[in-house]
Design a protein around this motif. Sequence first.
Motif, PDB file in Angstrom:
ATOM      1  N   PRO A  97      -3.897  -0.054   2.186  1.00  0.00           N
ATOM      2  CA  PRO A  97      -3.706  -0.157   0.729  1.00  0.00           C
ATOM      3  C   PRO A  97      -5.009  -0.079  -0.060  1.00  0.00           C
ATOM      4  O   PRO A  97      -4.989  -0.135  -1.286  1.00  0.00           O
ATOM      5  CB  PRO A  97      -3.049  -1.529   0.570  1.00  0.00           C
ATOM      6  CG  PRO A  97      -3.562  -2.320   1.722  1.00  0.00           C
ATOM      7  CD  PRO A  97      -3.714  -1.348   2.855  1.00  0.00           C
ATOM      8  N   TYR A  98      -6.136  -0.023   0.597  1.00  0.00           N
ATOM      9  CA  TYR A  98      -7.432   0.026  -0.073  1.00  0.00           C
ATOM     10  C   TYR A  98      -8.116   1.350   0.264  1.00  0.00           C
ATOM     11  O   TYR A  98      -7.740   2.012   1.238  1.00  0.00           O
ATOM     12  CB  TYR A  98      -8.300  -1.173   0.362  1.00  0.00           C
ATOM     13  CG  TYR A  98      -8.415  -1.342   1.866  1.00  0.00           C
ATOM     14  CD1 TYR A  98      -9.265  -0.540   2.640  1.00  0.00           C
ATOM     15  CD2 TYR A  98      -7.647  -2.286   2.535  1.00  0.00           C
ATOM     16  CE1 TYR A  98      -9.354  -0.680   4.009  1.00  0.00           C
ATOM     17  CE2 TYR A  98      -7.720  -2.441   3.914  1.00  0.00           C
ATOM     18  CZ  TYR A  98      -8.592  -1.632   4.631  1.00  0.00           C
ATOM     19  OH  TYR A  98      -8.663  -1.770   6.003  1.00  0.00           O
ATOM     20  N   PRO A  99      -9.102   1.779  -0.540  1.00  0.00           N
ATOM     21  CA  PRO A  99      -9.613   1.162  -1.779  1.00  0.00           C
ATOM     22  C   PRO A  99      -8.727   1.502  -2.970  1.00  0.00           C
ATOM     23  O   PRO A  99      -7.672   2.117  -2.802  1.00  0.00           O
ATOM     24  CB  PRO A  99     -11.003   1.795  -1.909  1.00  0.00           C
ATOM     25  CG  PRO A  99     -10.843   3.146  -1.296  1.00  0.00           C
ATOM     26  CD  PRO A  99      -9.880   2.957  -0.144  1.00  0.00           C
ATOM     27  N   GLU A 100      -9.188   1.145  -4.133  1.00  0.00           N
ATOM     28  CA  GLU A 100      -8.453   1.471  -5.347  1.00  0.00           C
ATOM     29  C   GLU A 100      -8.408   2.985  -5.530  1.00  0.00           C
ATOM     30  O   GLU A 100      -9.335   3.694  -5.157  1.00  0.00           O
ATOM     31  CB  GLU A 100      -9.108   0.816  -6.569  1.00  0.00           C
ATOM     32  CG  GLU A 100      -9.144  -0.713  -6.526  1.00  0.00           C
ATOM     33  CD  GLU A 100      -7.767  -1.337  -6.696  1.00  0.00           C
ATOM     34  OE1 GLU A 100      -6.827  -0.598  -7.042  1.00  0.00           O
ATOM     35  OE2 GLU A 100      -7.632  -2.554  -6.490  1.00  0.00           O
ATOM     36  N   GLY A 101      -7.337   3.476  -6.129  1.00  0.00           N
ATOM     37  CA  GLY A 101      -7.211   4.905  -6.354  1.00  0.00           C
ATOM     38  C   GLY A 101      -6.259   5.545  -5.365  1.00  0.00           C
ATOM     39  O   GLY A 101      -5.607   4.871  -4.556  1.00  0.00           O
ATOM     40  N   SER A 102      -6.212   6.854  -5.399  1.00  0.00           N
ATOM     41  CA  SER A 102      -5.276   7.606  -4.551  1.00  0.00           C
ATOM     42  C   SER A 102      -5.822   7.898  -3.169  1.00  0.00           C
ATOM     43  O   SER A 102      -5.072   8.190  -2.244  1.00  0.00           O
ATOM     44  CB  SER A 102      -4.895   8.926  -5.234  1.00  0.00           C
ATOM     45  OG  SER A 102      -6.058   9.705  -5.484  1.00  0.00           O
ATOM     46  N   GLU A 103      -7.134   7.858  -2.998  1.00  0.00           N
ATOM     47  CA  GLU A 103      -7.760   8.162  -1.707  1.00  0.00           C
ATOM     48  C   GLU A 103      -7.828   6.898  -0.862  1.00  0.00           C
ATOM     49  O   GLU A 103      -8.831   6.176  -0.859  1.00  0.00           O
ATOM     50  CB  GLU A 103      -9.161   8.758  -1.912  1.00  0.00           C
ATOM     51  CG  GLU A 103      -9.180  10.074  -2.667  1.00  0.00           C
ATOM     52  CD  GLU A 103      -8.495  11.190  -1.892  1.00  0.00           C
ATOM     53  OE1 GLU A 103      -8.532  11.162  -0.643  1.00  0.00           O
ATOM     54  OE2 GLU A 103      -7.920  12.082  -2.534  1.00  0.00           O
ATOM     55  N   LYS A 104      -6.755   6.609  -0.129  1.00  0.00           N
ATOM     56  CA  LYS A 104      -6.698   5.402   0.696  1.00  0.00           C
ATOM     57  C   LYS A 104      -7.311   5.658   2.069  1.00  0.00           C
ATOM     58  O   LYS A 104      -7.340   6.788   2.568  1.00  0.00           O
ATOM     59  CB  LYS A 104      -5.247   4.952   0.863  1.00  0.00           C
ATOM     60  CG  LYS A 104      -4.510   4.696  -0.450  1.00  0.00           C
ATOM     61  CD  LYS A 104      -5.131   3.562  -1.240  1.00  0.00           C
ATOM     62  CE  LYS A 104      -4.308   3.237  -2.473  1.00  0.00           C
ATOM     63  NZ  LYS A 104      -4.900   2.153  -3.290  1.00  0.00           N
ATOM     64  N   TYR A 195     -12.080  -9.887   0.059  1.00  0.00           N
ATOM     65  CA  TYR A 195     -11.699 -10.021  -1.345  1.00  0.00           C
ATOM     66  C   TYR A 195     -10.291 -10.619  -1.372  1.00  0.00           C
ATOM     67  O   TYR A 195      -9.422 -10.198  -0.600  1.00  0.00           O
ATOM     68  CB  TYR A 195     -11.719  -8.672  -2.054  1.00  0.00           C
ATOM     69  CG  TYR A 195     -13.053  -7.959  -1.938  1.00  0.00           C
ATOM     70  CD1 TYR A 195     -14.124  -8.311  -2.749  1.00  0.00           C
ATOM     71  CD2 TYR A 195     -13.227  -6.947  -1.005  1.00  0.00           C
ATOM     72  CE1 TYR A 195     -15.346  -7.666  -2.632  1.00  0.00           C
ATOM     73  CE2 TYR A 195     -14.441  -6.303  -0.878  1.00  0.00           C
ATOM     74  CZ  TYR A 195     -15.496  -6.659  -1.698  1.00  0.00           C
ATOM     75  OH  TYR A 195     -16.702  -6.031  -1.577  1.00  0.00           O
ATOM     76  N   GLN A 197      -7.725 -10.225  -3.152  1.00  0.00           N
ATOM     77  CA  GLN A 197      -6.604  -9.312  -3.385  1.00  0.00           C
ATOM     78  C   GLN A 197      -6.240  -8.496  -2.158  1.00  0.00           C
ATOM     79  O   GLN A 197      -5.179  -7.867  -2.113  1.00  0.00           O
ATOM     80  CB  GLN A 197      -6.906  -8.369  -4.561  1.00  0.00           C
ATOM     81  CG  GLN A 197      -8.030  -7.377  -4.317  1.00  0.00           C
ATOM     82  CD  GLN A 197      -9.384  -7.918  -4.741  1.00  0.00           C
ATOM     83  OE1 GLN A 197      -9.579  -9.129  -4.742  1.00  0.00           O
ATOM     84  NE2 GLN A 197     -10.293  -7.036  -5.107  1.00  0.00           N
ATOM     85  N   TRP A 198      -7.121  -8.485  -1.139  1.00  0.00           N
ATOM     86  CA  TRP A 198      -6.844  -7.696   0.062  1.00  0.00           C
ATOM     87  C   TRP A 198      -6.448  -8.584   1.234  1.00  0.00           C
ATOM     88  O   TRP A 198      -6.721  -8.252   2.390  1.00  0.00           O
ATOM     89  CB  TRP A 198      -8.054  -6.845   0.439  1.00  0.00           C
ATOM     90  CG  TRP A 198      -8.412  -5.802  -0.579  1.00  0.00           C
ATOM     91  CD1 TRP A 198      -9.635  -5.578  -1.125  1.00  0.00           C
ATOM     92  CD2 TRP A 198      -7.535  -4.823  -1.162  1.00  0.00           C
ATOM     93  NE1 TRP A 198      -9.589  -4.543  -2.015  1.00  0.00           N
ATOM     94  CE2 TRP A 198      -8.316  -4.064  -2.053  1.00  0.00           C
ATOM     95  CE3 TRP A 198      -6.183  -4.536  -1.017  1.00  0.00           C
ATOM     96  CZ2 TRP A 198      -7.771  -3.024  -2.808  1.00  0.00           C
ATOM     97  CZ3 TRP A 198      -5.643  -3.511  -1.769  1.00  0.00           C
ATOM     98  CH2 TRP A 198      -6.418  -2.762  -2.643  1.00  0.00           C
ATOM     99  N   GLN A 203       0.134  -7.363   1.685  1.00  0.00           N
ATOM    100  CA  GLN A 203       0.047  -5.934   1.427  1.00  0.00           C
ATOM    101  C   GLN A 203       1.088  -5.169   2.247  1.00  0.00           C
ATOM    102  O   GLN A 203       1.753  -5.734   3.125  1.00  0.00           O
ATOM    103  CB  GLN A 203      -1.357  -5.419   1.766  1.00  0.00           C
ATOM    104  CG  GLN A 203      -2.486  -6.138   1.053  1.00  0.00           C
ATOM    105  CD  GLN A 203      -2.455  -5.942  -0.450  1.00  0.00           C
ATOM    106  OE1 GLN A 203      -2.079  -4.877  -0.929  1.00  0.00           O
ATOM    107  NE2 GLN A 203      -2.850  -6.973  -1.194  1.00  0.00           N
TER     108      GLN A 203
END
Length: 382
Positions: A97-104, A195, A197-198, A203
């Motif tokens: 699910p990480y990082p932020e954005g579409s490129e996981k 972090y 959130q991760w 997730q």
Amino acid sequence: MYPVQLANRYLTSRIIPLIAVAAVALCVALVVIVVSVMSGFLDMLRASGRTLMGDVVISYPIRGIPWYQQLIDTIEKLPEAQAATPLIDTYGLVRMPYPEGSEKEVVTANVWGIEPQSFNRVTDFSKALYWKPPITPEAAASMSPDDLRLKLSDKILNDGLNLVKNDTGEPGLVLGMHVSIANQRMQDGSYKPRYPQWFMPKQSVTLTLVPISAKGTIAEPRERVFPVVNEFKSGVYQIDKNRVMISLDEAQKLLRLDAGTLYDMQAPPNADGTLPVLGTSPAKVSKILVRAKPGVTPDQLQTAVFAAYEKFAYDIAADPSKVVKAPRVDNMTILTWEQHLRDLIAPVEKEREMMRILFSIVYLVCAGLVLSIFWAIVQEKT
């Protein structure tokens, strides 16, 4: 009294004898420490490897073992066997699910499809799950005050044991502790999210598997989103780094190893255009793990399982209602857990023996030098 005084005179009159004694003591300490550390690491590796493997492993990859539940029933009737569990062992891709954005981030993983209840009886799976509240007040007291496990409830442990997100009823997934880079190891050996959130059990990840037919051809990849219900720690980094566990049913569906209807592809179609039905194609697994009863060695269990499989294959072959037959016993791989993990254990054993030999040579050289020093002192006094 005179020998004691003479020995004391020789040892204290010059600094060279004291240096020689210190060198011998250092060499002995090096040999003892190195052998102890390597032996301890080897014992830990063996214990951790057996934790998620059982005592004997029956393998037939790609094509799989049909009618596996009948084989498990046959094995569990053995006086040497305590429990057995089916398993699918394959490789896949996990989209994080990480990082932020579409490129996981996408990682490769060794995927195990398991039956949680029977798998726990064979391997003590519940002990390997990491995110769970402390069992006793003493265990809680030994944890750091900011340890995240102190705030968890039994729900997360139950979700991991059942591989189901009980809130939604979705099939879940369990990651090895080091599959995700979101986990940070602390100095006391505990883990926390890098972090907040991760935190992975909150997730979801996308798992992609590639079915392979019995002829060795690759079918269209299949993917599914799984919520992460827990993470496990076996103690072997190679396992914790790349292993992922899902339920056996989900693995069979994604790899097309679930039960289905077997059609006669060579016969002409029926009047309604359908192909003649030969029978049922059973669900299949690639491995069966077996645990021995207390007091039974893995080698004894291996011999008993070999005989049990021969009986199972004969019974399937003699049953006319079962079109799909079991593989012959000489085509199967039936190994003890230590033989199965030989690629991990053998290098450590070789390293331990090599270090023992090297430091023993150093010790002998040092002993020879010390002997020469004392011989020279005695010759001079004489």
